[in-house]
Design a protein around this motif. Structure first.
Motif, PDB file in Angstrom:
ATOM      1  N   ASN A  67       4.537 -13.458  -3.666  1.00  0.00           N
ATOM      2  CA  ASN A  67       4.067 -12.169  -3.811  1.00  0.00           C
ATOM      3  C   ASN A  67       3.071 -11.821  -5.116  1.00  0.00           C
ATOM      4  OD1 ASN A  67       4.881 -11.731  -1.183  1.00  0.00           O
ATOM      5  ND2 ASN A  67       6.878 -10.591  -2.071  1.00  0.00           N
ATOM      6  N   VAL A  68       3.240 -12.712  -6.107  1.00  0.00           N
ATOM      7  CA  VAL A  68       2.911 -12.424  -7.292  1.00  0.00           C
ATOM      8  C   VAL A  68       1.229 -12.226  -7.294  1.00  0.00           C
ATOM      9  CG1 VAL A  68       2.267 -13.287  -9.546  1.00  0.00           C
ATOM     10  CG2 VAL A  68       4.555 -13.178  -8.596  1.00  0.00           C
ATOM     11  N   PRO A  69       0.563 -12.970  -6.597  1.00  0.00           N
ATOM     12  CA  PRO A  69      -0.885 -12.902  -6.243  1.00  0.00           C
ATOM     13  C   PRO A  69      -1.361 -11.256  -5.989  1.00  0.00           C
ATOM     14  CG  PRO A  69      -0.358 -14.949  -5.736  1.00  0.00           C
ATOM     15  CD  PRO A  69       0.924 -14.355  -5.897  1.00  0.00           C
ATOM     16  N   LYS A  70      -0.575 -10.959  -4.960  1.00  0.00           N
ATOM     17  CA  LYS A  70      -0.861  -9.447  -4.266  1.00  0.00           C
ATOM     18  C   LYS A  70      -0.746  -8.359  -5.537  1.00  0.00           C
ATOM     19  CE  LYS A  70      -1.419 -10.921  -0.067  1.00  0.00           C
ATOM     20  NZ  LYS A  70      -2.557 -10.507   0.548  1.00  0.00           N
ATOM     21  N   LEU A  71       0.188  -8.727  -6.597  1.00  0.00           N
ATOM     22  CA  LEU A  71       0.662  -7.889  -7.528  1.00  0.00           C
ATOM     23  C   LEU A  71      -0.462  -7.902  -8.679  1.00  0.00           C
ATOM     24  CD1 LEU A  71       4.430  -8.387  -7.638  1.00  0.00           C
ATOM     25  CD2 LEU A  71       3.368  -6.278  -6.846  1.00  0.00           C
ATOM     26  N   SER A  72      -1.456  -8.668  -8.446  1.00  0.00           N
ATOM     27  CA  SER A  72      -2.311  -8.948  -9.367  1.00  0.00           C
ATOM     28  C   SER A  72      -3.633  -7.959  -9.136  1.00  0.00           C
ATOM     29  CB  SER A  72      -2.952 -10.279  -9.640  1.00  0.00           C
ATOM     30  OG  SER A  72      -1.842 -11.105 -10.079  1.00  0.00           O
ATOM     31  N   SER A  73      -3.777  -7.245  -7.944  1.00  0.00           N
ATOM     32  CA  SER A  73      -4.736  -6.512  -7.748  1.00  0.00           C
ATOM     33  C   SER A  73      -4.883  -5.203  -8.404  1.00  0.00           C
ATOM     34  CB  SER A  73      -4.571  -6.098  -6.207  1.00  0.00           C
ATOM     35  OG  SER A  73      -3.211  -5.330  -6.026  1.00  0.00           O
ATOM     36  N   ASN A  74      -6.065  -4.665  -8.485  1.00  0.00           N
ATOM     37  CA  ASN A  74      -6.394  -3.316  -9.201  1.00  0.00           C
ATOM     38  C   ASN A  74      -5.276  -2.435  -8.641  1.00  0.00           C
ATOM     39  OD1 ASN A  74      -8.476  -4.217 -10.780  1.00  0.00           O
ATOM     40  ND2 ASN A  74      -9.895  -4.163  -8.948  1.00  0.00           N
ATOM     41  N   GLU A  75      -5.129  -2.245  -7.407  1.00  0.00           N
ATOM     42  CA  GLU A  75      -4.116  -1.010  -7.067  1.00  0.00           C
ATOM     43  C   GLU A  75      -2.864  -1.472  -7.512  1.00  0.00           C
ATOM     44  OE1 GLU A  75      -7.456  -1.932  -3.956  1.00  0.00           O
ATOM     45  OE2 GLU A  75      -5.985  -3.209  -5.102  1.00  0.00           O
ATOM     46  N   ALA A  76      -2.450  -2.553  -7.507  1.00  0.00           N
ATOM     47  CA  ALA A  76      -1.184  -3.006  -7.904  1.00  0.00           C
ATOM     48  C   ALA A  76      -0.981  -2.599  -9.686  1.00  0.00           C
ATOM     49  CB  ALA A  76      -0.764  -4.430  -7.690  1.00  0.00           C
ATOM     50  N   MET A  77      -2.017  -3.155 -10.328  1.00  0.00           N
ATOM     51  CA  MET A  77      -1.812  -2.892 -11.565  1.00  0.00           C
ATOM     52  C   MET A  77      -2.022  -1.129 -12.067  1.00  0.00           C
ATOM     53  SD  MET A  77      -1.817  -5.737 -13.504  1.00  0.00           S
ATOM     54  CE  MET A  77      -1.900  -7.488 -13.370  1.00  0.00           C
ATOM     55  N   THR A  78      -2.804  -0.650 -11.207  1.00  0.00           N
ATOM     56  CA  THR A  78      -3.089   0.709 -11.519  1.00  0.00           C
ATOM     57  C   THR A  78      -1.573   1.707 -11.246  1.00  0.00           C
ATOM     58  OG1 THR A  78      -5.302   0.816 -11.011  1.00  0.00           O
ATOM     59  CG2 THR A  78      -4.199   2.847 -10.880  1.00  0.00           C
ATOM     60  N   ASP A  93       0.854  -1.354  -0.012  1.00  0.00           N
ATOM     61  CA  ASP A  93      -0.086  -0.015  -0.100  1.00  0.00           C
ATOM     62  C   ASP A  93       0.863   1.379   0.194  1.00  0.00           C
ATOM     63  OD1 ASP A  93      -2.216  -1.220  -0.013  1.00  0.00           O
ATOM     64  OD2 ASP A  93      -2.516  -1.291   2.249  1.00  0.00           O
ATOM     65  N   CYS A  94       2.001   1.095   0.650  1.00  0.00           N
ATOM     66  CA  CYS A  94       2.946   2.245   0.771  1.00  0.00           C
ATOM     67  C   CYS A  94       3.484   2.588  -0.684  1.00  0.00           C
ATOM     68  CB  CYS A  94       3.945   1.962   1.814  1.00  0.00           C
ATOM     69  SG  CYS A  94       5.317   3.213   1.482  1.00  0.00           S
ATOM     70  N   ALA A  95       3.920   1.662  -1.250  1.00  0.00           N
ATOM     71  CA  ALA A  95       4.266   1.744  -2.729  1.00  0.00           C
ATOM     72  C   ALA A  95       3.094   2.373  -3.656  1.00  0.00           C
ATOM     73  CB  ALA A  95       4.858   0.277  -3.243  1.00  0.00           C
ATOM     74  N   PHE A  96       2.167   1.710  -3.494  1.00  0.00           N
ATOM     75  CA  PHE A  96       0.821   2.437  -4.328  1.00  0.00           C
ATOM     76  C   PHE A  96       0.562   4.120  -3.933  1.00  0.00           C
ATOM     77  CE2 PHE A  96      -0.986  -2.236  -3.923  1.00  0.00           C
ATOM     78  CZ  PHE A  96       0.067  -2.470  -4.590  1.00  0.00           C
ATOM     79  N   GLU A  97       0.614   4.311  -2.716  1.00  0.00           N
ATOM     80  CA  GLU A  97       0.354   5.570  -2.433  1.00  0.00           C
ATOM     81  C   GLU A  97       1.273   6.480  -2.871  1.00  0.00           C
ATOM     82  OE1 GLU A  97      -0.015   5.441   1.801  1.00  0.00           O
ATOM     83  OE2 GLU A  97      -1.835   4.110   1.708  1.00  0.00           O
TER      84      GLU A  97
END
Length: 505
Positions: free
Chosen positions: A109-120, A80-84
């Motif tokens: 960690n790849v599944p977590k990087l598939s989220s909308n926030e990660a992709m955006t 979340d810190c990286a996304f923000e």
């Protein structure tokens, strides 16, 4: 009655207890450090935020970090810190990309990087202007210090020195947010070794495609090629742009490998491009791929490994799009791709310094031509008629096949093997592979054409009768490595029988 004395723990129990205490202490220390740096990453002062993100990235790059983050439940907070902080300015973008890159090195960690926030966040990062040759750097002292600290992490001796270098990065390339973002995508899409990890990678590919990631990446590649063209006209050769282009093409190659969804989407994709005619216009993706191929094949610098790897990746992408796909083969032929690919092959064969990368790229070009002629009679006729660089392509292929020497030596475990012997064996293997692929291409070209058959019989050493033995060698190799589908193996077997039985019409 006094209570019995307490039982003394056994040596094993004491050892286990001591280990648990130490593990708990390390876990608590890690959690404290993460929360301290996370608080700094949300501070009001930009200098504090940037410095905290650098330290957080370094902490997450340690060997125990992945396990510790999962044990303490801090992984999502770090992401979340990286996304923000992903797109406040170039320094923040670089820190966010570096943090995501570190996290992507752990397959868990790849599944977590598939989220909308990660992709955006990833889309935003790899479309940063720093992908271009005119990357603008912040000039204040703190920004320069943080940028330099991040660069050092990826250099020889740094915390992450073995991560980017194994992907082909050279020392001279300046790390940027777009470059690290596409490396994140490459880490999340390359073929894993385990079956369980393969499922995770396929899910990431599907998520990426569903979020229009393919179109965004194609637009990025098109922009990078334009940047290279502009840089070349100015007498420059920007390694950063070339590295970003190479990895972006590798991601497209990964996503389309044995992935019908990715192949179908790219074959139907049209986007606004200005690489082909110099003015913005809507073009099909395959047409753009051929424009990129023409540029890369004519501007390739053999001494630059990145140039050759970028060329190989675009050829591999086209191999994926045409492998068993009539629509893919039709589109390549429609946009004059047969001559472009043939010309690329001729340039590679004329290389004055054939390296391992040049040899691999040559084989990839041969594989692409094989895809295009395997089931398309018109493509066979067109390719058989091509004269490129002053020589008929068929005769150049005959020269490539040349005398069929013995296969590479297989050394016994007790044999003394020198470095020189290994290098010679590797070169022999490369030459043998090129010979067999060229023989397979010639075998398709002679089907149904008495003129081509006669030409091959005259100019190929050993004549037509030498082709079946080479195809048999190719069949044995792929049979032992399980690197070819059953359908393709059957095709080679039928081709051998046809050539041996003189059933050519």
């Amino acid at each position: 009655m006094p209570p019995p004395p307490p039982r003394r723990p056994s040596a094993k129990e004491a050892s286990t207890s001591l280990f648990e205490v130490q593990e708990t202490g390390e876990r608590n220390q890690f959690e404290d450090d993460v929360f301290y740096l996370l608080s700094g990453a949300h501070a009001a002062k930009p200098a504090v935020r940037r410095s905290s993100l650098v330290q957080l990235t370094a902490l997450c790059a340690t060997k125990k970090a992945g396990r510790m983050m999962r044990a303490t439940g801090t992984l999502e907070k770090v992401m979340d810190c990286a996304f923000e902080n992903g797109w406040n300015d170039e320094v923040m973008a670089l820190q966010a990309a570096a943090l995501l890159f570190v996290l992507a090195q752990d397959p868990a960690n790849v599944p977590k990087l598939s989220s909308n926030e990660a992709m955006t966040c990833l889309f935003e990062l790899f479309m940063q202007p720093a992908a271009g040759p005119q990357a603008k750097l912040l000039s204040d002292r703190n920004s320069r210090t943080v940028l330099e600290q991040t660069q050092k992490m990826f250099r020889v001796g740094g915390t992450l020195e073995n991560t980017l270098h194994q992907h082909g990065l050279v020392e001279e390339v300046r790390i940027s947010a777009p470059l690290l973002a596409v490396h994140v995508l490459e880490s999340c899409t390359h073929a894993p070794e385990s079956e369980s990890a393969l499922i995770v990678v396929e899910q990431f590919k599907a998520s990426f495609c569903q979020r229009d990631g393919l179109e965004a990446l194609v637009v990025l590649v098109d922009q990078l090629v334009q940047n290279l063209v502009a840089a070349k006209e100015g007498g420059e050769h920007p390694l950063q742009v070339l590295e970003c282009l190479m990895v972006s093409l590798q991601v497209l190659e990964n996503i389309t490998f044995s992935n019908e969804q990715g192949i179908r989407m790219l074959l139907s994709l049209e986007f606004d491009s200005s690489t082909s005619m110099g003015s913005l216009r809507r073009v099909p993706c395959v047409q753009a791929c051929l424009v990129w191929l023409r540029y890369l094949s004519t501007s390739i610098k053999e001494e630059c490994k990145l140039s050759v790897l970028a060329l190989k990746s675009i050829l591999a992408l086209l191999v994926n799009l045409t492998n068993g796909s009539e629509e893919g083969c039709r589109q390549v032929a429609r946009f004059d791709g047969l001559e472009t690919i043939g010309s690329t092959l001729m340039r590679l064969l004329e290389s004055s310094a054939p390296s391992e990368e040049v040899s691999d790229t040559t084989n990839m070009a041969l594989c692409l031509l094989i895809n295009l002629v395997e089931k398309d009679e018109e493509n066979r006729k067109t390719i058989a008629r091509l004269t490129l660089h002053g020589e008929p392509l068929v005769r150049r292929l005959c020269r490539l096949v040349g005398p069929t020497g013995p296969p590479p030596t297989e050394y016994e475990s007790e044999d003394e093997v020198t470095e020189e012997m290994l290098q010679k064996n590797e070169k022999d293997g490369m030459r043998a592979m090129a010979q067999t692929y060229a023989a397979l291409l010639l075998s398709f070209l002679v089907l149904g054409s008495a003129e081509v058959r006669q030409d091959v019989d005259i100019h190929l050493e050993g004549g037509l009768s030498s082709l079946p033995s080479l195809l048999h060698r190719l069949h044995q190799f792929h049979s032992s490595t399980h690197s070819m589908t059953a359908e393709n193996m059957t095709t080679i077997t039928d081709l051998i029988r046809t050539l041996q039985g003189q059933e050519l019409s």
